[in-house]
Design a protein around this motif. Structure first.
Motif, PDB file in Angstrom:
ATOM      1  N   LYS A 402      12.498   6.102  -2.965  1.00 35.88           N
ATOM      2  CA  LYS A 402      12.275   6.694  -3.531  1.00 35.88           C
ATOM      3  C   LYS A 402      10.023   5.762  -3.211  1.00 35.88           C
ATOM      4  O   LYS A 402      10.193   4.867  -3.098  1.00 35.88           O
ATOM      5  CB  LYS A 402      12.331   6.633  -5.185  1.00 35.88           C
ATOM      6  N   TYR A 403       8.814   6.446  -3.624  1.00 33.74           N
ATOM      7  CA  TYR A 403       7.917   5.894  -3.810  1.00 33.74           C
ATOM      8  C   TYR A 403       8.119   4.522  -5.202  1.00 33.74           C
ATOM      9  O   TYR A 403       8.281   5.020  -5.910  1.00 33.74           O
ATOM     10  CB  TYR A 403       6.846   6.545  -4.180  1.00 33.74           C
ATOM     11  N   LEU A 404       7.090   3.508  -4.749  1.00 31.85           N
ATOM     12  CA  LEU A 404       6.863   2.557  -5.617  1.00 31.85           C
ATOM     13  C   LEU A 404       5.456   3.002  -7.031  1.00 31.85           C
ATOM     14  O   LEU A 404       5.142   4.209  -6.581  1.00 31.85           O
ATOM     15  CB  LEU A 404       6.111   1.278  -5.402  1.00 31.85           C
ATOM     16  N   PRO A 405       5.808   2.257  -8.176  1.00 31.69           N
ATOM     17  CA  PRO A 405       5.249   3.176  -9.741  1.00 31.69           C
ATOM     18  C   PRO A 405       3.785   3.155  -9.177  1.00 31.69           C
ATOM     19  O   PRO A 405       2.836   3.889  -9.230  1.00 31.69           O
ATOM     20  CB  PRO A 405       5.696   1.383 -10.516  1.00 31.69           C
ATOM     21  N   PRO A 411      -2.401   2.819 -10.937  1.00 32.70           N
ATOM     22  CA  PRO A 411      -3.072   1.838 -12.234  1.00 32.70           C
ATOM     23  C   PRO A 411      -4.150   2.426 -12.112  1.00 32.70           C
ATOM     24  O   PRO A 411      -5.264   1.979 -13.000  1.00 32.70           O
ATOM     25  CB  PRO A 411      -2.646   0.171 -11.681  1.00 32.70           C
ATOM     26  N   ASN A 412      -4.636   2.796 -10.869  1.00 30.30           N
ATOM     27  CA  ASN A 412      -6.006   3.265 -10.802  1.00 30.30           C
ATOM     28  C   ASN A 412      -6.436   4.473 -10.810  1.00 30.30           C
ATOM     29  O   ASN A 412      -7.579   5.372 -11.033  1.00 30.30           O
ATOM     30  CB  ASN A 412      -6.428   3.024  -9.252  1.00 30.30           C
ATOM     31  N   GLY A 413      -5.814   5.339 -11.471  1.00 30.39           N
ATOM     32  CA  GLY A 413      -5.796   6.434 -11.778  1.00 30.39           C
ATOM     33  C   GLY A 413      -5.957   7.575 -11.183  1.00 30.39           C
ATOM     34  O   GLY A 413      -6.099   8.971 -10.786  1.00 30.39           O
ATOM     35  N   GLN A 418      -3.597  11.499  -3.901  1.00 32.22           N
ATOM     36  CA  GLN A 418      -4.632   9.615  -3.203  1.00 32.22           C
ATOM     37  C   GLN A 418      -4.047   8.924  -3.141  1.00 32.22           C
ATOM     38  O   GLN A 418      -4.572   8.344  -2.385  1.00 32.22           O
ATOM     39  CB  GLN A 418      -5.322   9.872  -4.476  1.00 32.22           C
ATOM     40  N   ALA A 419      -3.019   8.354  -4.146  1.00 35.11           N
ATOM     41  CA  ALA A 419      -2.657   7.274  -3.806  1.00 35.11           C
ATOM     42  C   ALA A 419      -1.781   6.953  -2.409  1.00 35.11           C
ATOM     43  O   ALA A 419      -2.004   5.764  -1.325  1.00 35.11           O
ATOM     44  CB  ALA A 419      -1.164   6.341  -4.851  1.00 35.11           C
ATOM     45  N   ILE A 420      -0.771   8.038  -2.532  1.00 33.13           N
ATOM     46  CA  ILE A 420       0.009   7.930  -0.776  1.00 33.13           C
ATOM     47  C   ILE A 420      -1.178   7.813   0.335  1.00 33.13           C
ATOM     48  O   ILE A 420      -0.765   7.364   1.501  1.00 33.13           O
ATOM     49  CB  ILE A 420       0.697   9.044  -0.624  1.00 33.13           C
ATOM     50  N   SER A 421      -2.979   8.213  -0.088  1.00 32.62           N
ATOM     51  CA  SER A 421      -3.441   8.655   1.405  1.00 32.62           C
ATOM     52  C   SER A 421      -3.673   6.927   1.750  1.00 32.62           C
ATOM     53  O   SER A 421      -4.997   7.628   2.767  1.00 32.62           O
ATOM     54  CB  SER A 421      -4.621   9.917   0.895  1.00 32.62           C
TER      55      SER A 421
END
Length: 538
Positions: A402-405, A411-413, A418-421
């Motif tokens: 599973k992906y990390l939090p 935390p940057n919204g 977007q985060a994994i990219s």
């Protein structure tokens, strides 16, 4: 969150794949590249001495720099293959890709570039794209294993001349949530209005009308809407085709299925059943029970509206994952007017065929086939979709990933895509490789979507009844393109006109006559020949 790839990203590509074909070229053994002796047969690195290659790719996020992206930096360390990337956003892909090919200014390989069958035929015939058959046999054990395991995939990627020119996107046939799933209906609204989930088109009409008129959200305002989609009317028809007895051979050739009791093709958009389906959709449309901008809205625009929670039924992926809306469950497969209850808009799992293509400028074809093949295997698949342990994902005691939090609750919204990219390239749905449930963290991998797929499966078309995408010879392809380019445009225009009421159904016979005048019968004849040839080659 990306939308459901088997019925959205993939369906547009599969429609193109279904009406376009393959080429004819003498079988020739693969030529050894300049550095063939530098290639290791197994394991990493792929090459003993580092090589540099030029690659062109489509990307979803403009902020990505593929030359410094963690995925490619780490893979370069592992493989000893350094890729000099030229990238373009998906919206500008076709123009940039086609200009490069026309000018002869193209790279060693195309990655995530969605080359159509027409391109594979044309440039394969010219020798611009090289045949991969012999390289696959020797340097692509992971991909070859998939071809052996899933004969329909092998049929689909093999052109009429026997050559394979591209590595495809494959949606694991065992990943049920990628194969079939119905729209999502607001269970809380059903309970509030004391309604049961619809089981027939007539019951669906009653439910949608109640949603619109009986204030199920309880705010005293007439702001509720019925059934919505941000990806066009195909999301509606995908759900309803089986209900109306259409596409009993699956969706790989979306315009074709068999006449009852035969193996002779008919043109689905000219059938009485298709008319009946459009008549039902027209009824919903004229009473405002589907979004009135379904033919024009953009996904982002629709998502912003749908996120307000005013739609009672939504297509695409789980609204909880896509829009943060609770209370939605999969709607049942509907029983049609003849008593048939089926979900037929299902593919073999084969997506776009031209997601990785080697050109005649590739000096290291053996190395690059091994480079690509890694992503069809377990470790490469995990790296491509999950990333890197401790950075993007973790493994629990039961062996689940599973992906990390930082990815799922950034935390940057940033949303998950977007985060994994910031590390990986898969969001957006353009990639070669295989999507496996174990490593895919999109909505299709979540519990609610699995439950939706499970309740759909008893009514899903059987795998053995699905016909792979037809592959044509170069001559056949020219004939098909000459007819279907205009026919498809006309069908799309008239489908919209009948649904919106701009065209009366009294003009249906005139519509069919126009199709015949456009050369529809010649298309059906060519498609029939391609199907019969495919049957003989099995």
């Amino acid at each position: 969150m990306k939308r459901r790839c088997f019925s959205s990203v993939a369906v547009t590509l599969l429609l193109t794949a279904g009406i376009l074909g393959a080429c004819s070229k003498d079988d020739e053994p693969a030529e050894k590249g300049e550095n063939a002796g530098n290639v290791n047969a197994t394991g990493m690195p792929i090459v003993e001495e580092k090589i540099q290659v030029d690659g062109f790719a489509a990307k979803f996020f403009s902020s990505q720099d593929w030359d410094s992206l963690m995925l490619w930096e780490e893979y370069e360390k592992m493989s000893n293959v350094e890729v000099n990337w030229t990238t373009v956003q998906i919206e500008g892909l076709a123009e940039k890709r086609n200009l490069m090919l026309a000018a002869g200014d193209y790279p060693d390989f195309y990655f995530a570039s969605a080359l159509s069958k027409t391109d594979l035929i044309k440039y394969g015939e010219q020798g611009v794209f090289i045949s991969l058959n012999d390289y696959i046999d020797e340097y692509a054990p992971n991909f070859k294993q998939l071809l052996d395991k899933y004969p329909s995939v092998k049929q689909g990627v093999t052109m009429a001349d026997g050559n394979i020119y591209g590595f495809p996107a494959i949606y694991d046939p065992e990943f049920e949530a990628l194969r079939a799933g119905t729209p999502w209906i607001n269970k809380d609204w059903l309970e509030k209005l004391e309604l049961k989930a619809p089981e027939t088109p007539d019951e669906l009409y009653v439910v949608l009308k109640a949603f619109k008129e009986q204030d199920p959200n309880g705010n005293g305002k007439a702001d509720e809407l019925g059934w919505g989609s941000g990806y066009g009317v195909a999301e509606f028809t995908s759900y309803l085709r089986g209900t109306y007895g259409l596409n009993k051979q699956g969706s790989m050739n979306i315009n074709l299925d068999f006449k009852e009791g035969t193996e002779e093709f008919r043109f689905v958009p000219a059938t009485d059943e298709y008319k009946e389906m459009l008549t039902f959709l027209n009824k919903l449309y004229k009473e405002g029970l589907v979004n009135q901008d379904v033919f024009t809205t953009e996904p982002q625009t629709f998502s912003a509206e749908a996120s307000k929670g005013n739609y009672g039924m939504l297509s695409e992926v789980d609204p909880k994952e896509l829009l943060k809306l609770d209370g939605y469950v999969g709607v049942p497969v509907l029983e049609g007017p003849t008593g048939e209850r089926a979900y037929n808009t299902v593919s073999t799992g084969l997506g776009n065929l031209g997601m990785f293509v080697l050109t005649d400028k590739a000096k290291n074809p053996e190395a690059m086939v091994r480079w690509m093949d890694h992503f069809y295997g377990e470790e490469g698949n995990k790296m491509f979709f999950m990333g890197f342990e401790g950075v993007t994902y973790e493994e629990d005691a039961e062996g689940n990933f599973k992906y990390l939090p930082e990815i799922t609750d950034n935390p940057n919204g940033l949303n998950m895509d977007q985060a994994i990219s910031e590390y990986l390239t898969w969001p957006g749905g353009y990639y070669p490789g295989i999507v496996r449930q174990q490593y895919f963290q999109g909505a299709e991998g979540k519990e609610a979507t699995a439950a939706n797929a499970a309740q759909t499966k008893p009514y899903r078309i059987k795998d053995e009844d699905i016909i792979p995408g037809l592959n044509y010879t170069l001559e056949e392809n020219d004939k098909v393109s000459a007819v279907m380019t205009d026919v498809q445009t006309y069908v799309d225009e008239m489908t919209a006109a009948f649904i919106t009421g701009k065209q009366d159904f009294s003009k249906w016979d005139e519509y069919k006559k126009t199709l015949n005048k456009m050369g529809l019968q010649s298309y059906l004849e060519v498609a029939q020949e391609a199907y019969e040839r495919m049957q003989k080659e099995q």
